[in-house]
Design a protein around this motif. Structure first.
Motif, PDB file in Angstrom:
ATOM      1  N   GLU A   1       3.612  -2.805   6.893  1.00 26.75           N
ATOM      2  CA  GLU A   1       4.137  -1.613   7.564  1.00 26.75           C
ATOM      3  C   GLU A   1       5.097  -2.020   8.681  1.00 26.75           C
ATOM      4  O   GLU A   1       6.184  -1.455   8.817  1.00 26.75           O
ATOM      5  CB  GLU A   1       2.982  -0.784   8.127  1.00 26.75           C
ATOM      6  N   HIS A   2       4.717  -3.015   9.459  1.00 27.71           N
ATOM      7  CA  HIS A   2       5.597  -3.493  10.532  1.00 27.71           C
ATOM      8  C   HIS A   2       6.864  -4.135   9.959  1.00 27.71           C
ATOM      9  O   HIS A   2       7.955  -3.927  10.490  1.00 27.71           O
ATOM     10  CB  HIS A   2       4.851  -4.475  11.432  1.00 27.71           C
TER      11      HIS A   2
ATOM     12  N   SER B   1       9.679  -1.761   8.952  1.00 29.46           N
ATOM     13  CA  SER B   1      10.482  -1.155  10.016  1.00 29.46           C
ATOM     14  C   SER B   1      11.747  -1.957  10.309  1.00 29.46           C
ATOM     15  O   SER B   1      12.731  -1.406  10.806  1.00 29.46           O
ATOM     16  CB  SER B   1       9.651  -0.998  11.293  1.00 29.46           C
TER      17      SER B   1
ATOM     18  N   SER C   1      15.001   5.785  12.082  1.00 32.33           N
ATOM     19  CA  SER C   1      14.868   4.408  12.555  1.00 32.33           C
ATOM     20  C   SER C   1      14.358   4.333  13.985  1.00 32.33           C
ATOM     21  O   SER C   1      14.323   3.250  14.567  1.00 32.33           O
ATOM     22  CB  SER C   1      16.203   3.670  12.422  1.00 32.33           C
TER      23      SER C   1
END
Length: 132
Positions: free
Chosen positions: A63-64, A67, A78
């Motif tokens: 998930e990180h 990004s 964003s």
């Protein structure tokens, strides 16, 4: 044919146990001011992370990692960092951190096509030879 453009890049690393300083390369961030390019490719090898830390929360780590390309792209979705200039986003992304997702020191290179250079770096720095 135009002259090659300079670019800066950093390798994205997953450091499951920061105190041990063991890491797995998971992607590359590349910034080419002259070609107005900021991009990232993520290619996490879950099994390599599990090999050094079997208890790693891979879903949270991914998930990180997801990004990073979003911040590179900027714009809607964003977050606040995505509203900064490409140069500012790059510098924010490559700032030193003491977290599970870190980056290498920034390196420089020359390219004719930043997109192709990014793919080459991911192949060379992240993917294992069998994955290429």
């Amino acid at each position: 044919m135009s002259a090659p453009s300079s670019f800066d890049y950093a390798v994205v690393r997953v450091v499951p146990r920061v105190e041990r300083e063991e890491f797995v390369n998971a992607g590359v961030i590349l910034f080419c001011l002259e070609r107005d390019f900021l991009g990232a490719r993520i290619a996490l090898d879950r099994e390599r992370v599990r090999a050094i830390f079997p208890g790693a929360d891979l879903d949270t780590i991914e998930e990180h990692l997801r990004s990073i390309p979003l911040i590179c792209a900027g714009g809607e979705g964003s977050g606040p960092i995505g509203r900064l200039s490409a140069r500012e986003r790059f510098h924010w992304l490559v700032a030193p951190r003491s977290t599970i997702v870190q980056v290498s020191p920034v390196h420089a290179g020359l390219c004719d096509d930043p997109e192709r250079a990014l793919e080459h770096l991911v192949d060379r720095m992240v993917r294992l030879p069998a994955e290429r």
